[in-house]
Design an enzyme around this catalytic site. Structure first.
Site, PDB file in Angstrom:
ATOM      1  N   HIS A   1       1.660   2.979  -3.309  1.00  0.00           N
ATOM      2  CA  HIS A   1       0.647   3.713  -4.076  1.00  0.00           C
ATOM      3  C   HIS A   1       0.967   5.197  -4.144  1.00  0.00           C
ATOM      4  CE1 HIS A   1      -2.457   1.009  -5.420  1.00  0.00           C
ATOM      5  NE2 HIS A   1      -2.487   0.395  -4.248  1.00  0.00           N
TER       6      HIS A   1
ATOM      7  N   GLN B   1       0.827  -1.206   0.000  1.00  0.00           N
ATOM      8  CA  GLN B   1       0.000   0.000   0.000  1.00  0.00           C
ATOM      9  C   GLN B   1       0.860   1.255   0.000  1.00  0.00           C
ATOM     10  OE1 GLN B   1      -3.411  -0.272  -0.556  1.00  0.00           O
ATOM     11  NE2 GLN B   1      -2.476  -2.279  -0.900  1.00  0.00           N
TER      12      GLN B   1
ATOM     13  N   GLU C   1      -9.107   0.510   5.395  1.00  0.00           N
ATOM     14  CA  GLU C   1      -9.564   0.065   4.072  1.00  0.00           C
ATOM     15  C   GLU C   1      -9.281  -1.433   3.899  1.00  0.00           C
ATOM     16  OE1 GLU C   1      -8.736   1.208  -0.631  1.00  0.00           O
ATOM     17  OE2 GLU C   1      -7.260   1.725   0.899  1.00  0.00           O
ATOM     18  N   HIS C   2      -8.025  -1.830   4.090  1.00  0.00           N
ATOM     19  CA  HIS C   2      -7.619  -3.227   4.001  1.00  0.00           C
ATOM     20  C   HIS C   2      -7.124  -3.690   5.377  1.00  0.00           C
ATOM     21  CE1 HIS C   2      -6.606  -1.398  -0.013  1.00  0.00           C
ATOM     22  NE2 HIS C   2      -7.344  -2.415  -0.427  1.00  0.00           N
TER      23      HIS C   2
ATOM     24  N   ASP D   1      -6.844  -7.208  -4.445  1.00  0.00           N
ATOM     25  CA  ASP D   1      -6.785  -6.105  -5.400  1.00  0.00           C
ATOM     26  C   ASP D   1      -7.061  -6.558  -6.821  1.00  0.00           C
ATOM     27  OD1 ASP D   1      -6.403  -3.865  -3.890  1.00  0.00           O
ATOM     28  OD2 ASP D   1      -4.254  -3.687  -4.250  1.00  0.00           O
TER      29      ASP D   1
ATOM     30  N   HIS E   1     -54.288  15.201   2.622  1.00  0.00           N
ATOM     31  CA  HIS E   1     -53.833  13.837   2.884  1.00  0.00           C
ATOM     32  C   HIS E   1     -54.937  13.042   3.603  1.00  0.00           C
ATOM     33  CE1 HIS E   1     -49.835  15.287   1.891  1.00  0.00           C
ATOM     34  NE2 HIS E   1     -49.312  14.077   2.088  1.00  0.00           N
TER      35      HIS E   1
END
Length: 436
Positions: A268, A265, A333-334, A367, A426
């Site tokens: 990235h 990660q 996230e992971h 992934d 109504h």
């Protein structure tokens, strides 16, 4: 020497240090916000002409008409035929697994249903796909064919009739794997347009690029800001922050494996976050040694170093139970449960985009080809949001059919509440259905 934080939950200063690790501002730079607003307004007003201008300016891709920016189905097929046999096999295998997973997801959660109650009223839910969606695929620094699969396939499985892909191709350089992935995933139309102008074109429509109902897929700060601006005009999946991995380790996994998973990660970008939680201090030391030894072998070592030093941490916990508690606070996230007993700890883990169980389950498999979607909530939003899925490309309509007998029972209830709210029409609409 890598300057990587090493924290201990037993330290009196842990909480303050931990908060500094987690801190990341999701606020978009004011200059980006202003520029994005200008681009969106321009594309909305001038359509294709504005898209061509911005594509020339930002991607250095000057063409005379929008037709030159559209990728034909034949071109996608040609890209598929041109990639290596190994790439074709890998792409098709990954696509098959992603499709299989999302087909099962649709079977279990995307069904219409109805029932009749004792008074003969029909109540239920009708599930229908969106008419048209846009998927944004990042381009430029890197190409992501996996993002094509993860966005287009669940839309296809959901039954979306038209999937429009946009992908920037700076200086006209088209990545054949991205084009091949679009062919394999069943993308309907594809355009070599990126940035805020692509989001604007999808949201508002131009003479060439059709307006969509929802936009999914990650991008840079300009793309994220544009998606935020157009939300309400169209649906969006999420506003994605930097990528994250948290490894929950009991010390049973080879340290080199964990070090590389943290790298996966960190490579990235410089704002990505990689954290290790472990109750074994000796094991943390061995992972730190592996990081130092393996880092020089990485082609993207400068990015990894910046990420680890800026937002990474090796955290010594009192126990695996405490590690699980901290993981839930982070809501990563992971989340890798790198343990000899992953199913022992999984019930304690409530908040994560995706949970990877056991030493052999590297995040990278998720992934690319395991099957579940890799578009995941970041920045702690896994506390209240979910991975991209078939359900993101469907909508639900309530079904209500009231019988004559049912109207006699429901009418007085509705009328009483409507009068209480001061909404006489109504109430009268309900009362007119009453007998006598």
């Amino acid at each position: 020497m890598l300057n990587l934080r090493q924290l201990s939950t037993a330290s009196a200063t842990f909480e303050a240090e931990f908060q500094r690790v987690l801190h990341w501002s999701a606020e978009t730079d004011a200059g980006i916000e202003t520029r994005v607003a200008e681009i969106l307004a321009d594309v909305r007003a001038r359509g294709d002409a504005a898209v061509l201008d911005y594509t020339a300016r930002f991607d250095q891709l000057s063409v005379s008409s929008m037709s030159e920016l559209e990728l034909t189905r034949d071109e996608l097929k040609a890209a598929f035929d041109a990639i290596t046999p190994a790439q074709r096999t890998a792409l098709q295998a990954a696509a098959a697994r992603v499709r299989s997973y999302h087909e099962l997801q649709k079977q279990h959660s995307g069904l219409s249903w109805s029932y009749r109650d004792a008074d003969g009223n029909l109540l239920g839910q009708k599930v229908t796909p969106l008419d048209r969606v846009g998927i944004y695929v990042p381009g430029g620094k890197a190409a992501y064919p996996s993002s094509v699969l993860m966005n287009a396939i669940p839309a296809h499985v959901a039954g979306v009739p038209e999937i429009i892909m946009v992908v920037p191709t700076p200086k006209g350089e088209k990545n054949p794997l991205v084009l091949a992935a679009a062919y394999v995933a069943g993308v309907s139309r594809a355009f070599t347009v990126g940035g805020s102008q692509a989001v604007a074109a999808l949201a508002y429509g131009t003479a060439t690029i059709p307006r969509v109902d929802k936009i999914t897929g990650p991008g840079n700060a300009y793309v994220a800001s544009a998606k935020k601006h157009v939300f309400g005009q169209v649906g969006i999946d999420m506003i994605a922050g930097p990528s994250e991995i948290l490894v929950l380790a009991d010390g049973s996994t080879p340290p080199d494996w964990v070090a590389m998973d943290l790298f996966s990660q960190a490579e990235h970008d410089e704002l990505a976050q990689s954290i290790l939680l472990c109750p074994d201090a000796d094991y943390i030391a061995r992972v730190a040694e592996a990081i130092e030894r393996l880092l020089p072998t990485m082609p993207r070592q400068a990015v990894i170093r910046a990420s680890l030093e800026g937002r990474g941490a090796l955290i010594h916990t009192r126990s695996m139970d405490e590690a699980c508690e901290i993981s839930n606070r982070i809501a990563p996230e992971h989340l890798e449960v790198s343990s000899s007993e992953p199913h022992r700890w999984e019930p304690q883990l409530r908040h994560a985009g995706a949970i990877f169980l056991g030493a052999f389950t590297s995040e990278s498999l998720g992934d690319y080809c395991a099957g579940p979607n890799h578009v995941l909530p970041t920045s702690g939003t896994a506390r209240f949001s979910s991975p991209l899925g078939v359900y993101d490309f469907q909508k639900r309509s309530s079904l209500i059919e009231v019988s004559e007998a049912g109207a006699q029972i429901l009418g007085p209830i509705a009328a009483e509440l409507a009068y209480g709210e001061g909404l006489q029409a109504h109430a009268r609409a309900a009362e007119l259905r009453l007998k006598g």
